[in-house]
Design an enzyme around this catalytic site. Sequence first.
Site, short mmCIF file in Angstrom:
data_model
loop_
_atom_site.label_atom_id
_atom_site.label_comp_id
_atom_site.label_asym_id
_atom_site.label_seq_id
_atom_site.Cartn_x
_atom_site.Cartn_y
_atom_site.Cartn_z
N CYS A 25 0.84 -1.20 0.00
CA CYS A 25 0.00 0.00 0.00
C CYS A 25 0.88 1.26 0.00
O CYS A 25 1.84 1.34 0.76
CB CYS A 25 -0.91 0.01 1.22
N GLN A 100 -3.96 -7.21 -6.21
CA GLN A 100 -4.59 -7.73 -5.01
C GLN A 100 -5.91 -6.98 -4.77
O GLN A 100 -5.92 -5.76 -4.63
CB GLN A 100 -3.66 -7.58 -3.81
N TYR A 182 -8.28 -7.76 7.56
CA TYR A 182 -9.24 -7.12 6.68
C TYR A 182 -10.49 -8.00 6.54
O TYR A 182 -10.59 -9.05 7.16
CB TYR A 182 -8.58 -6.79 5.34
N ARG A 230 -4.14 -14.31 -0.41
CA ARG A 230 -3.26 -14.15 0.74
C ARG A 230 -4.07 -14.42 1.99
O ARG A 230 -5.18 -13.90 2.15
CB ARG A 230 -2.66 -12.74 0.79
N LEU A 301 9.94 -11.13 6.25
CA LEU A 301 11.34 -10.86 6.58
C LEU A 301 12.32 -11.76 5.83
O LEU A 301 13.34 -12.18 6.37
CB LEU A 301 11.56 -10.98 8.09
N ARG A 324 9.51 -5.01 1.72
CA ARG A 324 10.50 -4.04 2.16
C ARG A 324 11.86 -4.27 1.50
O ARG A 324 12.61 -3.32 1.26
CB ARG A 324 10.65 -4.08 3.68
#
Length: 369
Positions: A25, A100, A182, A230, A301, A324
């Site tokens: 996002c 998505q 969500y 997901r 991660l 990330r």
Amino acid sequence: MSALFQPIQIRGLALENRIMVSPMCQYSAVDGSMTDWHYTHLGMLSNSGAALLCFEMTDVEPIGRITPGCSGLYSDANEAALRRVAGFCRAHGQAKLAIQIAHAGRKASTAPPWENRKPLRPEEGGWQPVAPSAIAMDEDSPTPRALTREEIKTLVAKFADSAQRAERIGFDAIELHGAHGYLIHEFLSPIANRREDEYGGSLANRMRFPLEVFTAVRAVLPPHKPLGIRVSCTDWVEGGWDIEQTVAFARELKKLGCDWIDCSSGGLAKNQAVPVAPGYQVPFAERIRKETGITTIAIGLITEAKHAESIVAEGKADMVALARGFLWDPHWAWHAAFELGETPRVPPQYLRSVPAPRAVSGERKRARS
């Protein structure tokens, strides 16, 4: 040969490696429509070396957005803006494109992360969220309005409508967002779903809305188009959604033609106790893959090339996804390829940047560029 850089076929979609850029996002849309920021962000990531780029969580109605700046696919204006960004990525990038589709449920109507995600009042541009039950996430969050049966049926149709818009734009695959607290996740978890009708109570009832959404979306896509989801594999809270229920859910999804499970966790409750560490969610992907035979994507991660390689090589997941890692290093997959002894597909404009000891042969350059 590197397992991470072996091709994979998912329904009619051929991917040249096992790396996906996770949906991220950006909170930079206007009235649900993507902006020039998305050109910059997604255009860059379309040349990251990942075989699949998944566009950010894109919501099926205005009140389904996390923030007023979230992307939507519920209007002609949204569709036109998204078509422009996707077309740019397709024209100048190398990755295949997924999107998505989601609804934020009770986590909607907040400020963006850099404003501490504070709930927004109507006078601040916010709205009342909706959810399976009128249960706030915590004492600082607004109480959502419980959806009626009629509204649930309407939402199923809205997911299908957004999927049709994505199909018209030409996305190569679609992923439903059933994780991170969500709306779809809220229906699954007994923490957020206290309904007493056919959409609450038993596991079969709590799965009903998610499976109806999946069925409706699958029905509007052509047979060759992959559809994945997901899922938060656990709430990390006693008495919440867990991996055993996730495996049962995955089995039902497989019957309906689900092409992958993107294995995440958490996000539903503030009192979650998450043992965060590199690869902490990989065991979920491994278990679902082994017990159901469905394709899984490992996330969480994963930042080092050798770690990603071991996940795929050891059969713990079919693919890995990074978020990330790509924000910090937009060419993460190029660098991973070199580290693992493979040759990435570098655009010709960038070939002169390849360090001399790793230079690509002229023949390979011509074949791969």
